[in-house]
Structure formats: C-alpha cells, structure tokens
Design an enzyme around this catalytic site. Sequence first.
Site, PDB file in Angstrom:
ATOM      1  N   ARG A   1      39.688  31.188  14.580  1.00 25.65           N
ATOM      2  CA  ARG A   1      39.747  30.151  13.847  1.00 25.65           C
ATOM      3  C   ARG A   1      38.252  29.194  13.930  1.00 25.65           C
ATOM      4  NH1 ARG A   1      45.034  26.845  16.549  1.00 25.65           N
ATOM      5  NH2 ARG A   1      44.438  27.586  18.679  1.00 25.65           N
TER       6      ARG A   1
ATOM      7  N   TYR B   1      58.719  29.934  20.363  1.00 25.49           N
ATOM      8  CA  TYR B   1      57.829  31.124  20.996  1.00 25.49           C
ATOM      9  C   TYR B   1      58.668  32.440  20.892  1.00 25.49           C
ATOM     10  CZ  TYR B   1      54.674  34.160  23.424  1.00 25.49           C
ATOM     11  OH  TYR B   1      53.810  35.331  23.838  1.00 25.49           O
TER      12      TYR B   1
ATOM     13  N   VAL C   1      50.046  38.535  31.563  1.00 23.56           N
ATOM     14  CA  VAL C   1      48.768  38.462  31.620  1.00 23.56           C
ATOM     15  C   VAL C   1      48.286  37.284  32.221  1.00 23.56           C
ATOM     16  CG1 VAL C   1      46.683  39.325  30.585  1.00 23.56           C
ATOM     17  CG2 VAL C   1      48.684  40.350  29.763  1.00 23.56           C
TER      18      VAL C   1
HETATM   19  N1  LIG Z   1      49.265  36.351  28.141  1.00 26.55           N
HETATM   20  C1  LIG Z   1      50.624  36.790  28.192  1.00 26.55           C
HETATM   21  O1  LIG Z   1      51.206  36.833  29.454  1.00 26.55           O
HETATM   22  C2  LIG Z   1      51.484  37.455  27.004  1.00 26.55           C
HETATM   23  C3  LIG Z   1      52.581  38.182  27.042  1.00 26.55           C
HETATM   24  C4  LIG Z   1      53.156  38.586  26.296  1.00 26.55           C
HETATM   25  C5  LIG Z   1      52.583  38.417  25.000  1.00 26.55           C
HETATM   26  N2  LIG Z   1      51.324  37.662  24.689  1.00 26.55           N
HETATM   27  C6  LIG Z   1      50.816  37.848  23.518  1.00 26.55           C
HETATM   28  O2  LIG Z   1      49.282  38.172  23.521  1.00 26.55           O
HETATM   29  C7  LIG Z   1      48.550  37.324  22.444  1.00 26.55           C
HETATM   30  C8  LIG Z   1      47.332  36.818  22.966  1.00 26.55           C
HETATM   31  O3  LIG Z   1      47.758  35.830  23.856  1.00 26.55           O
HETATM   32  P1  LIG Z   1      46.778  35.398  24.939  1.00 26.55           P
HETATM   33  O4  LIG Z   1      47.852  35.396  26.280  1.00 26.55           O
HETATM   34  O5  LIG Z   1      45.568  36.033  25.056  1.00 26.55           O
HETATM   35  O6  LIG Z   1      46.590  33.929  24.723  1.00 26.55           O
HETATM   36  P2  LIG Z   1      45.443  32.945  24.578  1.00 26.55           P
HETATM   37  O7  LIG Z   1      44.487  33.439  25.795  1.00 26.55           O
HETATM   38  O8  LIG Z   1      45.824  31.371  24.479  1.00 26.55           O
HETATM   39  O9  LIG Z   1      44.702  33.540  23.245  1.00 26.55           O
HETATM   40  C9  LIG Z   1      45.362  33.203  21.971  1.00 26.55           C
HETATM   41  C10 LIG Z   1      44.367  33.473  20.719  1.00 26.55           C
HETATM   42  O10 LIG Z   1      44.853  33.212  19.719  1.00 26.55           O
HETATM   43  C11 LIG Z   1      44.035  32.375  18.914  1.00 26.55           C
HETATM   44  N3  LIG Z   1      44.815  31.451  17.934  1.00 26.55           N
HETATM   45  C12 LIG Z   1      45.859  30.555  18.111  1.00 26.55           C
HETATM   46  N4  LIG Z   1      46.192  30.086  17.135  1.00 26.55           N
HETATM   47  C13 LIG Z   1      45.557  30.612  16.189  1.00 26.55           C
HETATM   48  C14 LIG Z   1      45.514  30.235  14.566  1.00 26.55           C
HETATM   49  N5  LIG Z   1      46.071  29.590  13.987  1.00 26.55           N
HETATM   50  N6  LIG Z   1      44.517  31.111  13.971  1.00 26.55           N
HETATM   51  C15 LIG Z   1      43.606  31.578  14.397  1.00 26.55           C
HETATM   52  N7  LIG Z   1      43.732  32.008  15.891  1.00 26.55           N
HETATM   53  C16 LIG Z   1      44.586  31.480  16.499  1.00 26.55           C
HETATM   54  C17 LIG Z   1      43.146  31.349  20.014  1.00 26.55           C
HETATM   55  O11 LIG Z   1      42.512  30.842  19.476  1.00 26.55           O
HETATM   56  P3  LIG Z   1      41.680  29.537  20.107  1.00 26.55           P
HETATM   57  O12 LIG Z   1      40.749  29.905  21.123  1.00 26.55           O
HETATM   58  O13 LIG Z   1      40.947  28.767  18.979  1.00 26.55           O
HETATM   59  O14 LIG Z   1      42.921  28.461  20.724  1.00 26.55           O
HETATM   60  C18 LIG Z   1      43.225  32.346  20.778  1.00 26.55           C
HETATM   61  O15 LIG Z   1      41.876  33.345  20.341  1.00 26.55           O
HETATM   62  C19 LIG Z   1      49.499  36.387  21.925  1.00 26.55           C
HETATM   63  O16 LIG Z   1      50.181  37.085  20.614  1.00 26.55           O
HETATM   64  C20 LIG Z   1      50.550  36.160  22.639  1.00 26.55           C
HETATM   65  O17 LIG Z   1      51.799  35.947  22.374  1.00 26.55           O
HETATM   66  C21 LIG Z   1      50.610  37.287  25.881  1.00 26.55           C
END
Ligand SMILES: NC(=O)c1ccc[n+]([C@@H]2O[C@H](COP(=O)([O-])OP(=O)(O)OC[C@H]3O[C@@H](n4cnc5c(N)ncnc54)[C@H](OP(=O)(O)O)[C@@H]3O)[C@@H](O)[C@H]2O)c1
Length: 305
Positions: free
Chosen positions: A43, A229, A260
């Site tokens: 974004r 969420y 993660v």
């Molecule tokens: N981490 C875990 O343990 C875990 C577990 C289960 C599922 N997940 C899923 O894995 C995916 C990635 O998560 P993550 O842990 O890598 O999270 P993260 O490090 O917080 O990264 C989230 C990403 O989404 C982007 N984002 C958020 N809102 C947005 C919007 N409105 N438009 C475009 N981009 C947007 C963020 O951009 P900015 O940098 O600009 O904020 C960032 O690039 C998510 O779908 C999450 O639900 C994660």
Amino acid sequence: MEGAISSWPNSRIAVVTGGNKGIGFEVCRQLASYGITVVLTARDETRGAEAVERLRALGVTDVIFHQLEITDASSITTLVDFLEARFGKLDILVNNAAVVGVEYFKQLDTKKEKFAGLDFYQRIEWMFKNVNERIDGARKSVQTDYYGTKRVTEALLNLLQSSSDGRIVNVSSDFGLLRCISNEEVRQDLNDIDNLTEERLAELLDKFLRDFEAGELEANGWPTGFSAYRVAKAAMNAYTRLLARRHPMLRINCAHPGYVKTDMTMGSGVLTTEEGARNVVKVVLLPEGGQTGKYFAKGEESSFM
Ligand SMILES: NC(=O)c1ccc[n+]([C@@H]2O[C@H](COP(=O)([O-])OP(=O)(O)OC[C@H]3O[C@@H](n4cnc5c(N)ncnc54)[C@H](OP(=O)(O)O)[C@@H]3O)[C@@H](O)[C@H]2O)c1
C-alpha cells in the site's frame, strides 16, 4: 529453485498483496525462485520499492513493484489496468495482506520478552494477554481481511480466467477456523456452502460488528480476543469455498502459514517467515488440476472446522 514441488513454465505471473514485509515478502522471494514473475504489491510506495530493492540485493530480479491498497477501489483498478496492459492475464493471486485489528500494549518491548523460553501455547497466551481490541480496529480488520480480499479477488477474476491454470491462495489462519465461533447458527451458516450467499456473509459480519459495539460478543457466541480478525478470516474462508464452486476452472484455496514471527504477532511466533511462506507457496504450487475450495494448514489439507 527452492525444492521440487512442481515444475512450472517460466511465463507465470503472480500478484502478492502486502508483499513489502513478513510472510508476503518471503512468498514473493520464494515464488520468484520458481521462475515466476512476481508483482510485489504494497500500500505504501516507499515500503514497496524498498522491498523490491531488498530482493534485488538478494539476487531476485524478476520482481516488479505495484502499489495496492486493498481497501481502495481506485488503487485496485489501477493495478488491474497495469496487469491487463502488461501481461493480459494473471496466473496466481496470493491474498496475503491483512491487519489483526488489535492494539498491542504500548509499553511492550518484545526484544526483552523471553519468547525463547515459552512454548507454542504460552506464546499464544502472551498475545491474548497483551492486546486491546476496539471497535475501530474491529471494523478495519473486517474491511481489510474480508472485504479488501474479496474486492481484489473480484477485480482480478477476469485476468485469472485468462490463464490456462489460474490460482488464488487466500492466506488464512487457524484463528479463522469455525470451531472458534461457539454460536451454532453462525457456524452452521458459514459451513453450509450449498446455501450460503455473499449477502448472508455480509449480514453476519454486520451482526458481529453490532454485537461488538454493544459489548455482546460473548453472549452471542462470537470469539473474544482477536475477535474481528477471527470472524473476518472465517468469512474469508467461507467466501473462498463459494468462489471455488463458482469457478471450477480455477484453483482457489486457503492456506494457514503457521504461527510466524512477524510484526503481526510481535515476533512471538514459532516459525520463521521463510517457513511460514513455504507453507503458503506449497499451496500456490499444487499440481495442475489439484484441490480447490480447501483449507491447508501448514501445507497439508485440513478441515475448515
Ligand atoms: N504471523 C502469523 O503468525 C500468521 C498466522 C496466521 C495467518 N497469518 C496471515 O499471514 C498474512 C501475512 O501476515 P504477516 O504475519 O506477514 O503480517 P505483517 O507482517 O503484519 O504484514 C502484513 C502485510 O499486509 C499489508 N497490509 C495491511 N493492510 C493492508 C491494506 N489495506 N492494503 C494493502 N496491504 C495491507 C501490510 O502493509 P504495511 O507494511 O503497509 O502495514 C504488510 O505488508 C496475513 O494474511 C495474516 O493474517 C499470519
């Protein structure tokens, strides 16, 4: 190449949302290592361009940046126009972008937290103990994780249908499993894919937000703690199943990466981003004609329940 999941022609195009950091960044890197041209979206222009530079520094060159705010219709249209003009098709969409919709307590210094001494359940407990959830965050989570994902998907469906083997992977979570919702009627509605509609999904999400505002989550059988969420991911899972039925020529699945270490979990997870992304990429690269409308947990087919 990261490993022989399947062999792919070199002309595949993938879009990854939220590719500037965390799991999304690693998904971009790994997909590119399979010879896939990756459109890394973010974004924020600066964060996105920096991510592409980081990949270039790692020797990953077949990655293009394009801005995408998944809740912004005009940003989505601009991406669609770009893809249409440049490639005329899309082979892979990884809907990774999401927000967790909670605020971690400000005084937390995770560097000092001794996650290393905590097991999986203790880390999860740590997260639940250290967050506040307010209505604004809940709305944002529903708008981003469900409606944003849906809007991006709808806008890219035509291009995906122009591929000989179009795929969508919605990055999901075990927090979105139906067992997290104790309201029997809601759970049944979300699981009744023969009768479920997008209108019903919207009604359920509206009801959830009303109950949140009224302080009636527990009384009405919604999850508490990361509630928006969890409900948004459960709705996204159900939408994935609806869409997979509607478009049998596409492979449309959900992938839970595992717990993660990213900003979303304040670094508390047990897997590295590389390991988490591998669980997503494995679903992206399922063999041609493979499963659709399914939920995969850490790379293995599992239940939505
Ligand atoms: N981490 C875990 O343990 C875990 C577990 C289960 C599922 N997940 C899923 O894995 C995916 C990635 O998560 P993550 O842990 O890598 O999270 P993260 O490090 O917080 O990264 C989230 C990403 O989404 C982007 N984002 C958020 N809102 C947005 C919007 N409105 N438009 C475009 N981009 C947007 C963020 O951009 P900015 O940098 O600009 O904020 C960032 O690039 C998510 O779908 C999450 O639900 C994660």
